[in-house]
Enzyme design. Sequence first.
Site, PDB file in Angstrom:
ATOM      1  N   GLU A   1       0.826  -1.221   0.000  1.00  0.00           N
ATOM      2  CA  GLU A   1       0.000   0.000   0.000  1.00  0.00           C
ATOM      3  C   GLU A   1       0.856   1.266   0.000  1.00  0.00           C
ATOM      4  O   GLU A   1       0.701   2.132   0.876  1.00  0.00           O
ATOM      5  CB  GLU A   1      -0.912   0.021   1.240  1.00  0.00           C
ATOM      6  CG  GLU A   1      -1.880  -1.135   1.353  1.00  0.00           C
ATOM      7  CD  GLU A   1      -2.676  -1.091   2.664  1.00  0.00           C
ATOM      8  OE1 GLU A   1      -2.436  -0.196   3.495  1.00  0.00           O
ATOM      9  OE2 GLU A   1      -3.525  -1.966   2.851  1.00  0.00           O
ATOM     10  N   PRO A   2       1.784   1.411  -0.934  1.00  0.00           N
ATOM     11  CA  PRO A   2       2.604   2.631  -0.917  1.00  0.00           C
ATOM     12  C   PRO A   2       1.794   3.847  -1.353  1.00  0.00           C
ATOM     13  O   PRO A   2       0.933   3.746  -2.232  1.00  0.00           O
ATOM     14  CB  PRO A   2       3.696   2.333  -1.954  1.00  0.00           C
ATOM     15  CG  PRO A   2       3.040   1.406  -2.922  1.00  0.00           C
ATOM     16  CD  PRO A   2       2.084   0.566  -2.108  1.00  0.00           C
ATOM     17  N   GLY A   3       2.057   4.966  -0.731  1.00  0.00           N
ATOM     18  CA  GLY A   3       1.449   6.223  -1.151  1.00  0.00           C
ATOM     19  C   GLY A   3       2.554   7.213  -1.456  1.00  0.00           C
ATOM     20  O   GLY A   3       2.921   7.465  -2.607  1.00  0.00           O
ATOM     21  N   ARG A   4       3.182   7.696  -0.378  1.00  0.00           N
ATOM     22  CA  ARG A   4       4.226   8.714  -0.487  1.00  0.00           C
ATOM     23  C   ARG A   4       5.339   8.325  -1.457  1.00  0.00           C
ATOM     24  O   ARG A   4       5.795   9.148  -2.256  1.00  0.00           O
ATOM     25  CB  ARG A   4       4.826   8.928   0.902  1.00  0.00           C
ATOM     26  CG  ARG A   4       5.853  10.031   1.000  1.00  0.00           C
ATOM     27  CD  ARG A   4       6.598   9.932   2.330  1.00  0.00           C
ATOM     28  NE  ARG A   4       5.725   9.726   3.458  1.00  0.00           N
ATOM     29  CZ  ARG A   4       5.198  10.704   4.202  1.00  0.00           C
ATOM     30  NH1 ARG A   4       5.499  11.956   3.927  1.00  0.00           N
ATOM     31  NH2 ARG A   4       4.398  10.426   5.217  1.00  0.00           N
TER      32      ARG A   4
ATOM     33  N   ARG B   1       2.301  20.184   5.657  1.00  0.00           N
ATOM     34  CA  ARG B   1       3.319  19.320   6.284  1.00  0.00           C
ATOM     35  C   ARG B   1       4.331  20.078   7.155  1.00  0.00           C
ATOM     36  O   ARG B   1       4.626  19.623   8.259  1.00  0.00           O
ATOM     37  CB  ARG B   1       4.032  18.453   5.236  1.00  0.00           C
ATOM     38  CG  ARG B   1       3.085  17.468   4.533  1.00  0.00           C
ATOM     39  CD  ARG B   1       3.831  16.453   3.683  1.00  0.00           C
ATOM     40  NE  ARG B   1       4.543  15.500   4.488  1.00  0.00           N
ATOM     41  CZ  ARG B   1       5.843  15.526   4.714  1.00  0.00           C
ATOM     42  NH1 ARG B   1       6.607  16.446   4.164  1.00  0.00           N
ATOM     43  NH2 ARG B   1       6.402  14.631   5.496  1.00  0.00           N
TER      44      ARG B   1
ATOM     45  N   CYS C   1      -2.702  33.988   8.979  1.00  0.00           N
ATOM     46  CA  CYS C   1      -2.469  34.609  10.299  1.00  0.00           C
ATOM     47  C   CYS C   1      -2.155  33.556  11.353  1.00  0.00           C
ATOM     48  O   CYS C   1      -2.946  33.326  12.278  1.00  0.00           O
ATOM     49  CB  CYS C   1      -3.685  35.429  10.695  1.00  0.00           C
ATOM     50  SG  CYS C   1      -3.994  36.694   9.485  1.00  0.00           S
ATOM     51  N   GLU C   2      -1.077  32.872  11.202  1.00  0.00           N
ATOM     52  CA  GLU C   2      -0.588  31.880  12.172  1.00  0.00           C
ATOM     53  C   GLU C   2       0.936  31.930  12.108  1.00  0.00           C
ATOM     54  O   GLU C   2       1.502  31.906  11.003  1.00  0.00           O
ATOM     55  CB  GLU C   2      -0.992  30.445  11.766  1.00  0.00           C
ATOM     56  CG  GLU C   2      -2.451  30.159  11.744  1.00  0.00           C
ATOM     57  CD  GLU C   2      -3.023  29.821  13.115  1.00  0.00           C
ATOM     58  OE1 GLU C   2      -2.242  29.596  14.062  1.00  0.00           O
ATOM     59  OE2 GLU C   2      -4.255  29.822  13.225  1.00  0.00           O
TER      60      GLU C   2
ATOM     61  N   TYR D   1       0.526  13.950   0.355  1.00  0.00           N
ATOM     62  CA  TYR D   1       0.060  14.649   1.554  1.00  0.00           C
ATOM     63  C   TYR D   1       0.232  16.159   1.405  1.00  0.00           C
ATOM     64  O   TYR D   1       0.577  16.862   2.356  1.00  0.00           O
ATOM     65  CB  TYR D   1       0.775  14.114   2.814  1.00  0.00           C
ATOM     66  CG  TYR D   1       0.622  12.609   2.922  1.00  0.00           C
ATOM     67  CD1 TYR D   1      -0.612  12.059   3.230  1.00  0.00           C
ATOM     68  CD2 TYR D   1       1.686  11.751   2.641  1.00  0.00           C
ATOM     69  CE1 TYR D   1      -0.779  10.683   3.280  1.00  0.00           C
ATOM     70  CE2 TYR D   1       1.527  10.376   2.693  1.00  0.00           C
ATOM     71  CZ  TYR D   1       0.290   9.848   3.019  1.00  0.00           C
ATOM     72  OH  TYR D   1       0.125   8.493   3.055  1.00  0.00           O
TER      73      TYR D   1
HETATM   74  N1  PLP Z   1      -1.852   2.085   4.368  1.00  0.00           N
HETATM   75  C1  PLP Z   1      -2.353   2.548   5.518  1.00  0.00           C
HETATM   76  C2  PLP Z   1      -3.265   1.656   6.298  1.00  0.00           C
HETATM   77  C3  PLP Z   1      -2.036   3.832   5.983  1.00  0.00           C
HETATM   78  O1  PLP Z   1      -2.541   4.280   7.132  1.00  0.00           O
HETATM   79  C4  PLP Z   1      -1.149   4.637   5.199  1.00  0.00           C
HETATM   80  C5  PLP Z   1      -0.747   5.987   5.636  1.00  0.00           C
HETATM   81  O2  PLP Z   1      -0.952   6.447   6.691  1.00  0.00           O
HETATM   82  C6  PLP Z   1      -0.660   4.122   3.985  1.00  0.00           C
HETATM   83  C7  PLP Z   1      -1.024   2.851   3.601  1.00  0.00           C
HETATM   84  C8  PLP Z   1       0.228   4.917   3.090  1.00  0.00           C
HETATM   85  O3  PLP Z   1       1.394   5.259   3.716  1.00  0.00           O
HETATM   86  P1  PLP Z   1       2.612   5.908   2.885  1.00  0.00           P
HETATM   87  O4  PLP Z   1       2.062   7.057   2.131  1.00  0.00           O
HETATM   88  O5  PLP Z   1       3.573   6.304   3.920  1.00  0.00           O
HETATM   89  O6  PLP Z   1       3.130   4.841   1.982  1.00  0.00           O
END
Ligand code: PLP
Length: 438
Positions: free
Chosen positions: A296-299, A335, A367-368, A396
Amino acid sequence: MKAERPPERPPGFTYRSDKRIVRASQFTMHADDVSLAMLAERYGTPLYVYSASAIRERYQEFERAFQGCEHTVCYSVKANSNLSILRLLSRMGAGFDIVSGGELHRIAEISRKSAAKTVFSGVGKLAGEIDLALSTGILMFNVESASELDLLAARAAHLRKRARFAVRANPDVTAETHPYISTGLHEHKFGVPWRDAGELYRLGDSFPYLKAAGVSVHIGSQITEVGPFRESMERVASLVRSLRADHHDIRYVDAGGGLGIVYEPNAAIGFAKLARQYAQALLGPLKSLGVHLLLEPGRAIVGPAGVLVTRVIYRKRNEGKQFVVVDAAMTDLLRPSLYDAYHEIVPVVLGADSSAAEKVDVVGPVCETGDFFAHGRQLRVVGEGDLLAILDTGAYGMVLASNYNSRMRPAEVLVDGARSRLVRKRESLRDLLAPERI
Ligand code: PLP
């Protein structure tokens, strides 16, 4: 003081000589083959720009690293949920990891087929979201509590739909990352304690419409050492063995996401190598189990594939301190404010005469005091009206944008080679007020 040459992020973002600018010594940051200066002129700032070639390269690195093993890369939609990016990944064969009905709706919008490769995570799934996922026919629910399992069983029976589930077990593994994005310890809200998992599988398999199909973990985000991944997979492998001995037909292991990227200037290790080390860390413990691995890669896929382009509005000096006030804010990129996160900031146009550097704070108009992108950063001297690019903001970034201070969220552009497309228009004043009534 003389400035070093600013960093680039090939293959997506590199400095090239700009044909529209006559002075040969001038270089402009490009996304693929398109100048960011040109995009800023056409679409305004602040502007998110994504590179399709960078996204493809990262996705393919994952595919290459895991090629010897049966697997599906389920891109984590929360990192960047723009429909065009989801469609790009879906066309390359990606599945998806979702955490809400809204994210599932996005998947349904881009491709009916992708739902069959979608896993549903999250600690607070609502009945309506579960119903939507059951009727869409997703691959698997990652269940995070006994109450959720009960609700899933009830909704599946009501709709007469069979549901595959994995229990998200909490491996109690420490990963070096920011505390807000560490998830794999028993004190976190995620998953169920390891020792309770077996009981949940027994309960789940006793319901007529539920079928235990996998084990799922996710230990955190922005993890750049592979040791914790190996440690958690060792625990997973032993759980799979004991569940199989208990006659549960466990076919999938969902390893979660979390592989980090290098935000700082000097990458100690290239991504291809890190992805290979990551694959070895996960696959070693799973050897001989014959499971289908879900990732499940995102970043790691979209982070370096995006930049936020912003224009300098003012320079101001308070006592000895030099501020560069830009038109992007924490409402566009949270971030730094949220995690004190580091992002490289580079000038979009590099002139022959722009090699002097100075120490500045780069701040937004909100304004922070927490509305900043860099504190005491050594940057090339920039003037009012100049463009800056904040690097590695593909993940993100836009998904965390807000309307605080009644600011309108920025536009997004996807570049693919020499083509650029507006993939989300800038919000207007009309959009801002549309949901409200007086
Ligand atoms: N899977 C789950 C369950 C998550 O909570 C997250 C991020 O919080 C991800 C995958 C994706 O993480 P990343 O973007 O660090 O790969």
